[in-house]
Design a protein around this motif. Sequence first.
Motif, PDB file in Angstrom:
ATOM      1  N   LEU A  33      -5.583   9.144  10.118  1.00  7.37           N
ATOM      2  CA  LEU A  33      -5.651   7.689  10.194  1.00  7.37           C
ATOM      3  C   LEU A  33      -6.685   7.110   9.240  1.00  7.37           C
ATOM      4  CD1 LEU A  33      -4.768   5.038  11.503  1.00  7.37           C
ATOM      5  CD2 LEU A  33      -6.406   5.481  13.348  1.00  7.37           C
ATOM      6  N   ASP A  34      -7.783   7.803   9.018  1.00  5.23           N
ATOM      7  CA  ASP A  34      -8.801   7.291   8.093  1.00  5.23           C
ATOM      8  C   ASP A  34      -8.241   7.136   6.684  1.00  5.23           C
ATOM      9  OD1 ASP A  34     -10.727   7.080  10.042  1.00  5.23           O
ATOM     10  OD2 ASP A  34     -11.621   9.043   9.633  1.00  5.23           O
ATOM     11  N   ARG A  35      -7.427   8.102   6.250  1.00  7.65           N
ATOM     12  CA  ARG A  35      -6.827   7.996   4.913  1.00  7.65           C
ATOM     13  C   ARG A  35      -5.831   6.843   4.853  1.00  7.65           C
ATOM     14  NH1 ARG A  35      -6.868  12.679   1.816  1.00  7.65           N
ATOM     15  NH2 ARG A  35      -6.067  11.318   0.162  1.00  7.65           N
ATOM     16  N   VAL A  36      -5.083   6.648   5.934  1.00  7.70           N
ATOM     17  CA  VAL A  36      -4.132   5.532   5.986  1.00  7.70           C
ATOM     18  C   VAL A  36      -4.882   4.201   5.919  1.00  7.70           C
ATOM     19  CG1 VAL A  36      -2.357   4.381   7.372  1.00  7.70           C
ATOM     20  CG2 VAL A  36      -2.427   6.883   7.258  1.00  7.70           C
ATOM     21  N   ALA A  64       0.867  -1.181   0.000  1.00 11.44           N
ATOM     22  CA  ALA A  64       0.000   0.000   0.000  1.00 11.44           C
ATOM     23  C   ALA A  64       0.899   1.224   0.000  1.00 11.44           C
ATOM     24  CB  ALA A  64      -0.900  -0.009   1.223  1.00 11.44           C
ATOM     25  N   SER A  65       1.067   1.831  -1.151  1.00  9.11           N
ATOM     26  CA  SER A  65       2.090   2.855  -1.331  1.00  9.11           C
ATOM     27  C   SER A  65       1.501   4.237  -1.560  1.00  9.11           C
ATOM     28  CB  SER A  65       2.964   2.467  -2.536  1.00  9.11           C
ATOM     29  OG  SER A  65       3.777   3.530  -2.946  1.00  9.11           O
ATOM     30  N   THR A  66       2.158   5.237  -0.986  1.00 12.07           N
ATOM     31  CA  THR A  66       1.791   6.625  -1.267  1.00 12.07           C
ATOM     32  C   THR A  66       2.445   7.114  -2.555  1.00 12.07           C
ATOM     33  OG1 THR A  66       3.655   7.350   0.061  1.00 12.07           O
ATOM     34  CG2 THR A  66       1.521   7.225   1.164  1.00 12.07           C
ATOM     35  N   ALA A  74      -0.972   5.440  -4.402  1.00  4.35           N
ATOM     36  CA  ALA A  74      -1.818   6.626  -4.246  1.00  4.35           C
ATOM     37  C   ALA A  74      -1.350   7.777  -5.121  1.00  4.35           C
ATOM     38  CB  ALA A  74      -1.849   7.057  -2.786  1.00  4.35           C
ATOM     39  N   GLY A  75      -0.076   7.768  -5.518  1.00  7.94           N
ATOM     40  CA  GLY A  75       0.438   8.794  -6.413  1.00  7.94           C
ATOM     41  C   GLY A  75       0.562  10.172  -5.797  1.00  7.94           C
ATOM     42  N   GLU A  78       2.544  15.945   1.734  1.00  5.68           N
ATOM     43  CA  GLU A  78       1.190  15.452   1.506  1.00  5.68           C
ATOM     44  C   GLU A  78       0.923  14.200   2.325  1.00  5.68           C
ATOM     45  OE1 GLU A  78      -0.326  15.212  -2.567  1.00  5.68           O
ATOM     46  OE2 GLU A  78       1.424  16.347  -3.208  1.00  5.68           O
ATOM     47  N   ALA A  79       1.881  13.275   2.341  1.00  2.00           N
ATOM     48  CA  ALA A  79       1.721  12.031   3.090  1.00  2.00           C
ATOM     49  C   ALA A  79       1.592  12.311   4.585  1.00  2.00           C
ATOM     50  CB  ALA A  79       2.901  11.099   2.824  1.00  2.00           C
TER      51      ALA A  79
END
Length: 271
Positions: free
Chosen positions: A164-167, A123-125, A151-152, A158-159
């Motif tokens: 936590l919800d986005r993670v 699961a990559s940003t 996620a690009g 930005e990361a």
Amino acid sequence: MTTVGILYPGGFARDDYPRMEILLDAVRLVVHRTEVADDAYGVEALLRTGEPGRLAAGAADLQRAGVECVVWASAAGSFLYGWEGAHEQTGALARAVGVSASSTSFGFVHAVRELGAGRVAVASTYSEQVTGLFAGFLRAAGVEVAATSAAGLGSAAEAAAWDLDRVKELAAAADRPEADAVLLPDTALHTAGHEAELEELLGKPVLTGNQVTVREGLRLAGRRSWSPRLGRLFARREAPPAPVAVWGEGRARAHSGRGRGGGAHGSDVRE
């Protein structure tokens, strides 16, 4: 008290480390911030974060702090150098500081092995390109990658701004039934103390960048510490597996070859 040196690029999620220090028993994490001219997630900018001069600049501070080992807390700033290049990077760091050294990328490999995960989801940003290079690094270590999700994002800032919800959304998007664990490689994500919650959501181990960085430092120091909030990687075990050698443990070994493509000895975890 075990003292682990952490070289962290920029500021972004550096506050994860004092949080983990509180959660762990008798562990001191000395965090040295390395200079980052550009926090963009392009390949060239990420490679610049891991240049030898930037990493060596923190050597004196870490030596004065009496660290027992040091970990370069960047996934992309290590795996983008390739399997051999990342070994060369940690070898140069070990020589500069005078103690055993490793990086977040090798931390992921060792953590996957420790958990006995045969295949993983990523699961990559990062962009698809950078995510694919991380998957390639894992495969070079003999880790099967079942799926990747990118996620690009454009930058570490930005990361770091994600809650936590986005993670959770990122981790869930990458997960597959056939994956034994889910990996979140970005050390700019705030994840400290949320690993157990992420694992409850997915029903399997979750490995995050800052979590595996600390575990790698403790592995180098020959120390175990436990905290249920940091997930299964930090769960108490009766008999933990024997550590796998990384460049800098014991005496240095001769190496040949230079550049990003090869040369330094490191953790040969391909069995």
